[in-house]
Write a protein that holds these residues in place. Sequence first.
Motif, PDB file in Angstrom:
ATOM      1  N   SER A 175      66.408 -27.237  19.312  1.00 56.60           N
ATOM      2  CA  SER A 175      67.117 -25.967  19.374  1.00 56.60           C
ATOM      3  C   SER A 175      68.572 -26.133  18.964  1.00 56.60           C
ATOM      4  O   SER A 175      69.148 -25.272  18.301  1.00 56.60           O
ATOM      5  CB  SER A 175      67.032 -25.388  20.786  1.00 56.60           C
ATOM      6  OG  SER A 175      67.792 -24.210  20.908  1.00 56.60           O
ATOM      7  N   SER A 176      69.173 -27.269  19.338  1.00 58.45           N
ATOM      8  CA  SER A 176      70.566 -27.523  18.986  1.00 58.45           C
ATOM      9  C   SER A 176      70.747 -27.628  17.479  1.00 58.45           C
ATOM     10  O   SER A 176      71.727 -27.124  16.926  1.00 58.45           O
ATOM     11  CB  SER A 176      71.062 -28.805  19.667  1.00 58.45           C
ATOM     12  OG  SER A 176      71.057 -28.660  21.066  1.00 58.45           O
ATOM     13  N   PHE A 177      69.812 -28.291  16.794  1.00 57.66           N
ATOM     14  CA  PHE A 177      69.892 -28.392  15.350  1.00 57.66           C
ATOM     15  C   PHE A 177      69.903 -26.997  14.719  1.00 57.66           C
ATOM     16  O   PHE A 177      70.680 -26.719  13.814  1.00 57.66           O
ATOM     17  CB  PHE A 177      68.703 -29.189  14.794  1.00 57.66           C
ATOM     18  CG  PHE A 177      68.902 -30.668  14.839  1.00 57.66           C
ATOM     19  CD1 PHE A 177      69.741 -31.299  13.945  1.00 57.66           C
ATOM     20  CD2 PHE A 177      68.263 -31.435  15.788  1.00 57.66           C
ATOM     21  CE1 PHE A 177      69.932 -32.670  13.984  1.00 57.66           C
ATOM     22  CE2 PHE A 177      68.440 -32.804  15.844  1.00 57.66           C
ATOM     23  CZ  PHE A 177      69.279 -33.429  14.941  1.00 57.66           C
ATOM     24  N   ALA A 225      73.674 -21.958  12.800  1.00 54.15           N
ATOM     25  CA  ALA A 225      73.732 -20.501  12.858  1.00 54.15           C
ATOM     26  C   ALA A 225      75.090 -19.991  12.389  1.00 54.15           C
ATOM     27  O   ALA A 225      76.127 -20.618  12.586  1.00 54.15           O
ATOM     28  CB  ALA A 225      73.470 -20.021  14.285  1.00 54.15           C
ATOM     29  N   VAL A 226      75.065 -18.836  11.740  1.00 55.91           N
ATOM     30  CA  VAL A 226      76.285 -18.157  11.287  1.00 55.91           C
ATOM     31  C   VAL A 226      76.295 -16.764  11.887  1.00 55.91           C
ATOM     32  O   VAL A 226      75.274 -16.286  12.398  1.00 55.91           O
ATOM     33  CB  VAL A 226      76.341 -18.088   9.745  1.00 55.91           C
ATOM     34  CG1 VAL A 226      76.438 -19.486   9.146  1.00 55.91           C
ATOM     35  CG2 VAL A 226      75.130 -17.350   9.191  1.00 55.91           C
ATOM     36  N   PRO A 227      77.446 -16.086  11.873  1.00 59.16           N
ATOM     37  CA  PRO A 227      77.497 -14.728  12.430  1.00 59.16           C
ATOM     38  C   PRO A 227      76.384 -13.847  11.871  1.00 59.16           C
ATOM     39  O   PRO A 227      76.132 -13.817  10.666  1.00 59.16           O
ATOM     40  CB  PRO A 227      78.883 -14.240  11.996  1.00 59.16           C
ATOM     41  CG  PRO A 227      79.697 -15.483  11.914  1.00 59.16           C
ATOM     42  CD  PRO A 227      78.771 -16.536  11.403  1.00 59.16           C
ATOM     43  N   LEU A 251      70.713 -16.929  16.892  1.00 57.46           N
ATOM     44  CA  LEU A 251      71.171 -18.062  17.697  1.00 57.46           C
ATOM     45  C   LEU A 251      72.693 -18.210  17.706  1.00 57.46           C
ATOM     46  O   LEU A 251      73.227 -19.070  18.418  1.00 57.46           O
ATOM     47  CB  LEU A 251      70.545 -19.362  17.188  1.00 57.46           C
ATOM     48  CG  LEU A 251      69.051 -19.545  17.456  1.00 57.46           C
ATOM     49  CD1 LEU A 251      68.546 -20.816  16.784  1.00 57.46           C
ATOM     50  CD2 LEU A 251      68.767 -19.595  18.948  1.00 57.46           C
ATOM     51  N   TYR A 252      73.383 -17.383  16.949  1.00 49.48           N
ATOM     52  CA  TYR A 252      74.838 -17.552  16.865  1.00 49.48           C
ATOM     53  C   TYR A 252      75.543 -17.367  18.211  1.00 49.48           C
ATOM     54  O   TYR A 252      76.462 -18.137  18.533  1.00 49.48           O
ATOM     55  CB  TYR A 252      75.419 -16.600  15.819  1.00 49.48           C
ATOM     56  CG  TYR A 252      76.895 -16.821  15.567  1.00 49.48           C
ATOM     57  CD1 TYR A 252      77.331 -17.957  14.892  1.00 49.48           C
ATOM     58  CD2 TYR A 252      77.844 -15.906  16.001  1.00 49.48           C
ATOM     59  CE1 TYR A 252      78.674 -18.174  14.659  1.00 49.48           C
ATOM     60  CE2 TYR A 252      79.193 -16.115  15.781  1.00 49.48           C
ATOM     61  CZ  TYR A 252      79.603 -17.256  15.101  1.00 49.48           C
ATOM     62  OH  TYR A 252      80.947 -17.476  14.880  1.00 49.48           O
ATOM     63  N   ALA A 282      78.685 -19.683  22.702  1.00 47.65           N
ATOM     64  CA  ALA A 282      78.717 -19.937  24.147  1.00 47.65           C
ATOM     65  C   ALA A 282      78.855 -21.429  24.429  1.00 47.65           C
ATOM     66  O   ALA A 282      79.570 -21.834  25.356  1.00 47.65           O
ATOM     67  CB  ALA A 282      77.453 -19.385  24.803  1.00 47.65           C
ATOM     68  N   ALA A 283      78.174 -22.256  23.634  1.00 52.35           N
ATOM     69  CA  ALA A 283      78.281 -23.705  23.813  1.00 52.35           C
ATOM     70  C   ALA A 283      79.696 -24.180  23.530  1.00 52.35           C
ATOM     71  O   ALA A 283      80.244 -25.012  24.262  1.00 52.35           O
ATOM     72  CB  ALA A 283      77.289 -24.415  22.892  1.00 52.35           C
ATOM     73  N   GLU A 284      80.303 -23.671  22.476  1.00 58.40           N
ATOM     74  CA  GLU A 284      81.675 -24.042  22.146  1.00 58.40           C
ATOM     75  C   GLU A 284      82.624 -23.659  23.281  1.00 58.40           C
ATOM     76  O   GLU A 284      83.480 -24.450  23.697  1.00 58.40           O
ATOM     77  CB  GLU A 284      82.118 -23.359  20.851  1.00 58.40           C
ATOM     78  CG  GLU A 284      81.452 -23.900  19.598  1.00 58.40           C
ATOM     79  CD  GLU A 284      81.949 -23.184  18.355  1.00 58.40           C
ATOM     80  OE1 GLU A 284      82.827 -22.302  18.480  1.00 58.40           O
ATOM     81  OE2 GLU A 284      81.469 -23.503  17.258  1.00 58.40           O
TER      82      GLU A 284
END
Length: 224
Positions: A94-96, A101-103, A107-108, A113-115
Motif C-alpha cells: 500500500s505504501s508503494f 499518488a498525486v492530487p 490514495l493522495y 496524512a502520513a507526511e
Amino acid sequence: MRGARERRVRVLVHLTELSELPLGGLPEPAFKERLRAELMSGALATAEPEAPEERAAGRPQPLLGGRGRRRRSRGRPLLSQLATVGLVAALMVSSFATYRAVPGDSLYPLKRAAETTLVHLTSDDAERAARELDSAKARAKEVATLLGSSVDGPLVDETLKDMEESTRAGISRLERAEPRSPKIKKFARDQKEAVKPMLQQLDEDQLAQAEGYLSYIEGLAAPE
C-alpha cells in the motif's frame, strides 16, 4: 499498544523514504534488505519461547491427548507469525502505491496524512524543518506531474499553495534551529530549478502564484 504504535511509525518512516524516490523509481537494495530484516524480526517476536523444562533432555513424552494439545498450541504462534508478515507486507505494498499518488488520486489523502504525522512525531526542530522542506519538494514534483496530464486547474492551484506553505513553515523553523544554515540556500536553489521550467505551462493566476514563490526563495539564496 506501544508495539503497535512503533510498527505504525516504522511504516510511516518507510513511506517517507519511498516519497523521496523519483517517480517511477525503485527502492535501493539497502532499503529492501532493511525491510526484509524488519519483517523477519517482527515475525520472530511473535513466537512464544519454549519452556526450559521442554528443552530438558530425557523428558518423557506426554500422552497422545497432551501431545495433540501441544501441537495445536504451537500452531498458533506460526499463524501469528504469518499474520504479522502478511499485514506488514500489505502495508508496504500500500505504501508503494501511496507514495506515487498525486492530487486527485484516491490514495493522495493518505500520503498527505502520513507526511503530516511524521512531521508531528518529530520533536527536533531541525529534523522537523527538513521534513517540511521535503514536503515542499514533493509538492513541486506533483505540480510538474499534474501539468503533464489533463487535470483541472484547482488541483494545480492547491498544490502550489501547499508547496509555499510547507516551504515557509520549514524555512521559519530551520532559521530558528540553525541560523544561516547552508541547507536553506541549497533548498532554494533546488526548488528554483524545479519550479522555473513550469512557468510556461501555468495560467495567469498560477503564474502569479509561482512567480511570487520564486521571488521568495530567490531571496533565501541571495548572497548576504
